[in-house]
Design an enzyme around this catalytic site. Structure first.
Site, PDB file in Angstrom:
ATOM      1  N   ALA A  77     -18.650 -48.893  27.927  1.00  9.19           N
ATOM      2  CA  ALA A  77     -17.954 -48.457  29.130  1.00  9.19           C
ATOM      3  C   ALA A  77     -17.281 -47.117  28.880  1.00  9.19           C
ATOM      4  O   ALA A  77     -16.928 -46.774  27.746  1.00  9.19           O
ATOM      5  CB  ALA A  77     -16.920 -49.503  29.534  1.00  9.19           C
ATOM      6  N   GLY A  78     -17.107 -46.369  29.955  1.00  4.14           N
ATOM      7  CA  GLY A  78     -16.412 -45.092  29.869  1.00  4.14           C
ATOM      8  C   GLY A  78     -17.279 -43.902  30.168  1.00  4.14           C
ATOM      9  O   GLY A  78     -16.789 -42.872  30.633  1.00  4.14           O
ATOM     10  N   ASP A  80     -20.367 -43.952  32.128  1.00  2.49           N
ATOM     11  CA  ASP A  80     -20.846 -44.014  33.512  1.00  2.49           C
ATOM     12  C   ASP A  80     -19.915 -44.931  34.301  1.00  2.49           C
ATOM     13  O   ASP A  80     -20.243 -46.059  34.626  1.00  2.49           O
ATOM     14  CB  ASP A  80     -22.283 -44.528  33.546  1.00  2.49           C
ATOM     15  N   LYS A  81     -18.745 -44.403  34.625  1.00  3.53           N
ATOM     16  CA  LYS A  81     -17.721 -45.228  35.261  1.00  3.53           C
ATOM     17  C   LYS A  81     -18.140 -45.731  36.641  1.00  3.53           C
ATOM     18  O   LYS A  81     -17.791 -46.835  37.039  1.00  3.53           O
ATOM     19  CB  LYS A  81     -16.416 -44.434  35.372  1.00  3.53           C
ATOM     20  N   ASN A 126      -9.099 -39.311  23.931  1.00  5.47           N
ATOM     21  CA  ASN A 126      -9.124 -39.268  25.391  1.00  5.47           C
ATOM     22  C   ASN A 126      -7.896 -39.926  25.991  1.00  5.47           C
ATOM     23  O   ASN A 126      -7.306 -40.838  25.413  1.00  5.47           O
ATOM     24  CB  ASN A 126     -10.415 -39.905  25.930  1.00  5.47           C
ATOM     25  N   GLY A 129      -7.559 -42.247  31.806  1.00  4.05           N
ATOM     26  CA  GLY A 129      -6.756 -42.964  32.785  1.00  4.05           C
ATOM     27  C   GLY A 129      -7.561 -43.659  33.875  1.00  4.05           C
ATOM     28  O   GLY A 129      -7.126 -43.731  35.033  1.00  4.05           O
ATOM     29  N   PHE A 130      -8.721 -44.201  33.508  1.00  4.96           N
ATOM     30  CA  PHE A 130      -9.534 -44.963  34.468  1.00  4.96           C
ATOM     31  C   PHE A 130      -9.851 -44.145  35.727  1.00  4.96           C
ATOM     32  O   PHE A 130      -9.724 -44.639  36.860  1.00  4.96           O
ATOM     33  CB  PHE A 130      -8.833 -46.266  34.880  1.00  4.96           C
ATOM     34  N   SER A 194      -6.871 -50.518  27.212  1.00 11.05           N
ATOM     35  CA  SER A 194      -6.830 -49.060  27.218  1.00 11.05           C
ATOM     36  C   SER A 194      -5.388 -48.594  27.020  1.00 11.05           C
ATOM     37  O   SER A 194      -4.465 -49.144  27.632  1.00 11.05           O
ATOM     38  CB  SER A 194      -7.359 -48.512  28.547  1.00 11.05           C
ATOM     39  N   ASN A 196      -4.287 -45.805  28.095  1.00 12.23           N
ATOM     40  CA  ASN A 196      -4.089 -44.680  29.007  1.00 12.23           C
ATOM     41  C   ASN A 196      -3.619 -45.057  30.401  1.00 12.23           C
ATOM     42  O   ASN A 196      -3.532 -44.205  31.282  1.00 12.23           O
ATOM     43  CB  ASN A 196      -5.389 -43.870  29.099  1.00 12.23           C
ATOM     44  N   THR A 197      -3.333 -46.331  30.637  1.00 12.38           N
ATOM     45  CA  THR A 197      -2.682 -46.784  31.860  1.00 12.38           C
ATOM     46  C   THR A 197      -1.341 -47.376  31.455  1.00 12.38           C
ATOM     47  O   THR A 197      -1.305 -48.292  30.621  1.00 12.38           O
ATOM     48  CB  THR A 197      -3.538 -47.837  32.590  1.00 12.38           C
ATOM     49  N   LYS A 229     -11.916 -57.414  26.473  1.00 14.36           N
ATOM     50  CA  LYS A 229     -11.952 -56.291  25.537  1.00 14.36           C
ATOM     51  C   LYS A 229     -10.555 -56.082  24.970  1.00 14.36           C
ATOM     52  O   LYS A 229      -9.590 -55.942  25.728  1.00 14.36           O
ATOM     53  CB  LYS A 229     -12.441 -55.019  26.231  1.00 14.36           C
ATOM     54  N   ASN A 258     -11.426 -51.548  21.606  1.00 13.27           N
ATOM     55  CA  ASN A 258     -11.157 -50.345  22.378  1.00 13.27           C
ATOM     56  C   ASN A 258     -10.682 -49.237  21.442  1.00 13.27           C
ATOM     57  O   ASN A 258     -10.741 -49.378  20.220  1.00 13.27           O
ATOM     58  CB  ASN A 258     -10.105 -50.655  23.456  1.00 13.27           C
ATOM     59  N   THR A 259     -10.194 -48.143  22.004  1.00 10.27           N
ATOM     60  CA  THR A 259      -9.717 -47.022  21.193  1.00 10.27           C
ATOM     61  C   THR A 259      -8.409 -47.375  20.489  1.00 10.27           C
ATOM     62  O   THR A 259      -7.700 -48.304  20.879  1.00 10.27           O
ATOM     63  CB  THR A 259      -9.504 -45.774  22.062  1.00 10.27           C
TER      64      THR A 259
END
Length: 378
Positions: A77-78, A80-81, A126, A129-130, A194, A196-197, A229, A258-259
């Site tokens: 994922a990431g 092709d959102k 990265n 932020g979705f 994630s 980033n949110t 995830k 995830n990251t």
């Protein structure tokens, strides 16, 4: 012949001072154009892609959740959102593709710049932020591409929480996305990991996570495989607690990982083009620095669940050996993203050929026999 690694990679990653997000967006746009076009030129180019990058061997096929993964390497994922290139991922040799992260509400994501390549560490940083067009738009895209519901490879859909939705509304937010998309994906992923949110990772706490998973399972009347995830930055006891929760809720599996937010894994003091110290930068790290910890988490999950919970491994996969380490640690499937950007489109076929060599060397009949095999000697 591989033109990417000796020619294009140096140009794209170092010699051209181009925003990585711009490059990604334009590459994806080109693939989307190919996916939509029915012109003889486009169809001919897609045949070329399949001939060049497609590779299958029955020993690598992995049956899971009533699905057949003809090859074990998928797109993470990431990339092709919004699913705009969904039909093309099979042409590039992937055995499955995970779209998203998608949210119930369309959202622009975080301010730019928000994607950085760090070639000296074979990493990416990265804070996207979705950014996505929302669940309704993805549903419309998939209905247009697959009107009969038949997909050439399994398609996963990664679900995140909308930024504008408060944490107290997370349950209904995830359910809304799932309800919109549940008939259009082959498996679904709950992304609470994630960085980033704001506040999202707090939903990994068992007390916060359980109502989300329970509500989704109640909504899951079509019995779609539902996975979770998780982050690599969880403590081992937190990983164990989550694995036990996933089993209680009868989820189909876990994606690890995830990251990471562990900036000590990078050798640089600043992100490319930035003056701010790395320590003050928000975001997550993917690529080679994540490799070891993600494999450790896979190993722990496999041990905790006694191999009864399927795992998709991701993090720092740049070669067949990297994939093999994750599979023998307990992953049934693997995903690539950052490694694919650095190594180019031949990576998928290279991994599969290398996995066959390792199966032969280990005297194993197929990839399923290799899953978790490192635990037999521990």
């Amino acid at each position: 012949m591989d033109f990417y690694r000796p020619l294009l990679r140096p140009l794209l990653l170092s010699q051209l001072n181009v925003d990585p997000e711009w490059l990604t967006r334009n590459a994806l746009g080109f693939l989307a154009t190919l996916a939509r076009s029915r012109s003889p030129l486009a169809l001919g180019f897609r045949r070329y892609l399949r001939q060049t990058y497609g590779f299958q061997d029955p020993r690598l096929a992995m049956p899971l959740w009533g699905l057949t993964f003809a090859t074990p390497v998928g797109l993470a994922a990431g990339f092709d959102k919004d699913g705009i290139a969904a039909p093309l991922w099979a042409d590039l040799g992937f055995g499955f593709a995970e779209l998203g992260t998608v949210t119930a509400l369309a959202q622009p994501g975080n301010p730019r710049p928000r994607l950085f390549r760090i070639p000296q560490d074979l990493a990416a940083f990265n804070r996207m932020g979705f950014n996505n067009a929302g669940a309704e738009a993805l549903a419309e895209m998939l209905r247009g591409y697959f009107p009969e519901g038949q997909r050439s490879i399994p398609i996963g859909i990664n679900l995140g929480k909308s930024k504008l939705t408060p944490l107290s509304g997370a349950v209904s937010d995830y359910v809304t996305s799932f309800r919109t998309l549940r008939s259009l994906g082959d498996y679904f992923v709950v992304n609470v990991s994630s960085p980033n949110t704001p506040g999202l990772r707090s939903l990994q706490a068992v007390t916060e996570l359980e109502p989300i998973l329970a509500a989704l399972q109640t909504e899951n009347t079509e019995q779609r495989p539902l996975l979770l995830k998780i982050a690599p930055d969880l403590a081992d006891d937190e990983v164990v607690a989550i694995a036990q929760l996933v089993q209680r809720q009868q989820l189909a599996g876990i994606i690890a990982t995830n990251t990471t937010i562990d900036k000590s894994l990078l050798s640089v003091a600043h992100l490319p083009g930035r003056r701010e110290p790395l320590a003050t930068e928000a975001g997550g790290i993917s690529g080679a620095p994540l490799r070891s910890r993600s494999t450790e988490v896979i190993r722990l999950l496999y041990r905790t669940t006694q191999g009864q919970l399927p795992i998709i491994g991701i993090g720092g996969i740049f070669s067949a050996e990297d994939a093999w380490q994750k599979i023998t640690a307990g992953a049934s499937l693997v995903q690539v993203y950052t490694g694919w950007v650095y190594e180019g489109p031949l990576l998928v076929a290279d991994i599969q050929r290398g996995l066959l060599e390792r199966l032969d060397a280990a005297g194993l009949p197929n990839l399923a026999a290799a899953v978790g095999s490192a635990h037999a000697n521990s």
